[in-house]
Design a protein around this motif. Structure first.
Motif, short mmCIF file in Angstrom:
data_model
loop_
_atom_site.label_atom_id
_atom_site.label_comp_id
_atom_site.label_asym_id
_atom_site.label_seq_id
_atom_site.Cartn_x
_atom_site.Cartn_y
_atom_site.Cartn_z
N PRO A 2 6.39 0.89 -2.77
CA PRO A 2 4.72 0.89 -1.37
C PRO A 2 5.04 0.12 -0.51
O PRO A 2 6.16 -0.29 -0.27
N ALA A 3 4.65 0.59 0.25
CA ALA A 3 5.22 -0.18 1.68
C ALA A 3 4.76 -1.54 1.35
O ALA A 3 3.63 -1.78 1.14
N VAL A 4 4.74 -2.62 2.56
CA VAL A 4 4.63 -4.13 1.91
C VAL A 4 4.58 -4.43 3.53
O VAL A 4 5.50 -4.66 5.00
N VAL A 5 3.60 -5.44 3.97
CA VAL A 5 3.50 -5.36 5.21
C VAL A 5 3.20 -7.70 5.06
O VAL A 5 2.52 -7.94 4.12
N GLU A 6 3.03 -8.29 6.09
CA GLU A 6 2.86 -10.03 6.11
C GLU A 6 1.56 -9.91 7.19
O GLU A 6 2.08 -9.00 8.75
N VAL A 7 0.63 -9.97 7.04
CA VAL A 7 0.10 -9.72 8.56
C VAL A 7 -0.57 -11.45 8.52
O VAL A 7 -1.45 -11.96 7.41
N LYS A 8 -0.80 -12.05 9.55
CA LYS A 8 -1.12 -13.24 10.17
C LYS A 8 -2.18 -12.86 10.83
O LYS A 8 -1.72 -12.51 12.19
N VAL A 9 -3.20 -13.93 11.04
CA VAL A 9 -3.63 -14.42 12.21
C VAL A 9 -3.73 -15.32 13.10
O VAL A 9 -2.88 -16.04 13.48
N LYS A 10 -3.77 -14.71 14.74
CA LYS A 10 -3.13 -15.29 16.29
C LYS A 10 -3.37 -15.98 16.21
O LYS A 10 -5.16 -16.16 15.69
N LEU A 55 -6.91 -6.55 6.71
CA LEU A 55 -7.52 -6.82 7.78
C LEU A 55 -8.58 -7.28 7.29
O LEU A 55 -9.44 -8.37 6.97
N ASP A 56 -9.36 -6.12 5.52
CA ASP A 56 -10.26 -6.40 5.03
C ASP A 56 -10.12 -7.59 4.55
O ASP A 56 -11.21 -8.58 4.10
N LYS A 57 -9.32 -8.21 3.64
CA LYS A 57 -8.88 -9.52 2.65
C LYS A 57 -8.87 -10.60 4.05
O LYS A 57 -9.44 -11.78 3.64
N LEU A 58 -8.56 -10.79 5.05
CA LEU A 58 -8.25 -11.46 6.35
C LEU A 58 -9.69 -11.63 7.13
O LEU A 58 -9.98 -12.47 7.65
N SER A 59 -10.28 -10.45 6.90
CA SER A 59 -12.20 -10.29 7.31
C SER A 59 -11.79 -10.21 8.88
O SER A 59 -12.69 -11.31 9.48
N VAL A 60 -10.77 -10.35 10.11
CA VAL A 60 -10.54 -9.65 10.93
C VAL A 60 -10.35 -8.44 11.32
O VAL A 60 -10.54 -7.12 10.39
N ALA A 61 -10.34 -8.27 12.58
CA ALA A 61 -9.89 -7.21 13.93
C ALA A 61 -8.35 -6.33 13.91
O ALA A 61 -7.99 -7.70 13.60
N ARG A 62 -8.21 -5.75 13.88
CA ARG A 62 -6.29 -5.45 14.44
C ARG A 62 -6.11 -5.80 15.24
O ARG A 62 -4.71 -6.35 14.91
N ASP A 63 -6.84 -6.03 16.22
CA ASP A 63 -6.46 -6.53 17.36
C ASP A 63 -6.23 -8.35 17.45
O ASP A 63 -5.86 -9.34 18.77
N GLU A 64 -7.19 -9.09 16.38
CA GLU A 64 -6.76 -10.92 16.04
C GLU A 64 -5.55 -11.03 14.95
O GLU A 64 -5.67 -11.83 14.45
N VAL A 65 -4.99 -10.05 14.87
CA VAL A 65 -3.38 -9.83 13.86
C VAL A 65 -2.25 -9.93 14.49
O VAL A 65 -2.19 -8.54 15.08
N GLU A 66 -1.57 -10.43 13.40
CA GLU A 66 0.39 -9.75 14.01
C GLU A 66 0.79 -9.27 13.24
O GLU A 66 -0.07 -10.01 11.61
N VAL A 67 1.26 -8.03 12.45
CA VAL A 67 2.22 -7.74 12.15
C VAL A 67 3.13 -7.12 11.68
O VAL A 67 4.32 -7.04 12.54
N HIS A 68 3.99 -7.87 10.63
CA HIS A 68 5.13 -7.45 10.16
C HIS A 68 5.62 -6.63 8.88
O HIS A 68 5.15 -7.17 8.38
N GLY A 100 1.16 -1.06 -0.34
CA GLY A 100 -0.33 -0.13 0.46
C GLY A 100 0.87 1.53 -0.32
O GLY A 100 2.02 1.28 0.39
N LYS A 101 0.23 2.48 0.22
CA LYS A 101 0.93 3.40 0.04
C LYS A 101 1.33 4.39 1.18
O LYS A 101 2.07 4.53 1.12
N THR A 102 1.10 3.21 2.42
CA THR A 102 1.69 3.32 3.66
C THR A 102 1.47 2.30 4.15
O THR A 102 1.02 1.50 4.14
N VAL A 103 1.86 2.22 5.81
CA VAL A 103 2.19 0.85 6.06
C VAL A 103 0.00 1.05 6.93
O VAL A 103 -0.04 -0.61 6.21
N ASP A 104 -0.18 1.72 6.91
CA ASP A 104 -1.02 1.91 7.26
C ASP A 104 -2.45 1.21 6.46
O ASP A 104 -2.95 0.42 6.54
#
Length: 205
Positions: free
Chosen positions: A49-57, A19-32, A8-12
């Motif tokens: 762009p910013a690149v993040v790896e997000v996985k569901v806790k 989060l939208d792809k995983l259909s979860v809330a922010r507190d349900e994931v770990e962000v790298h 994305g353009k920014t990390v946020d």
């Protein structure tokens, strides 16, 4: 474990897309954060762009419940499992046909399943989770039977003035015997032997 890598353009912005792809809330994931966003020359050309790896806790309770249901199915037993959250822990209550197979002799199979379920639950849990596994009220029936046994053998020890040795029991069941006779005058209890053959001895005072 569900995870996605998003840019994305920014990390946020990247995190929100994940989060939208995983259909979860922010507190349900770990962000790298794989890469921070980089501006190009004069803020226009060559930006990255910013690149993040997000996985569901992992959800410890869900994992434990899934493990239990799959294990029961593999044992060839038709049963359902319900979850109940109590003050002293979480209770998994099993009901169905051939429930005796899951209980086993003196509850040994049930105790083994409970041990494994707790291992699975606490593998990824931040705080210790205590899960009690029961099968159609077996735990309460067993407790009541042990309390009656303790009182009967306590009376016998007082009457005969001799020690009475019980059959080997696990730590939880030994505690029930100890607690039941704690307030009974004229007797004391102690444990003797090594696991798994450790047993209670009821002795006259």
């Amino acid at each position: 474990m569900k995870k996605v890598t998003v840019s994305g353009k920014t990390v946020d912005e990247a995190i929100e897309q994940a989060l939208d792809k995983l259909s979860v809330a922010r507190d349900e994931v770990e962000v790298h954060i794989v890469e921070e966003a980089q501006k190009g020359f004069l803020g226009i050309l060559g930006g990255k762009p910013a690149v993040v790896e997000v996985k569901v806790k992992p959800d410890p309770l869900k994992e434990a419940l899934t493990f239990l249901r799959e294990t029961i199915q593999q044992m060839g037993v038709s049963a359902s499992v319900t979850e109940e959250i109590m003050k002293d822990g979480v209770y998994f209550n099993v009901s169905g046909e051939e429930i005796g197979v899951l209980i086993g002799k003196r509850g040994q199979t049930l105790d083994s399943l409970q041990y494994l379920v707790n291992l699975v639950a606490n593998k990824n849990s931040q705080e210790y989770l205590r899960i009690v596994l029961d099968a159609e009220g077996y735990r309460q029936r067993r407790r009541e039977a042990l309390e009656k046994l303790a009182m009967r053998l306590g009376t016998k020890a007082i009457r005969t003035r001799q020690e009475v040795r019980l059959e080997p029991m696990n730590a939880h069941e030994r505690k029930i015997i100890h607690t039941t006779l704690q307030s009974v005058k004229g007797v004391s209890t102690y444990s003797d032997g090594d696991e798994p053959n450790r047993r209670i001895v009821v002795a006259p005072k």
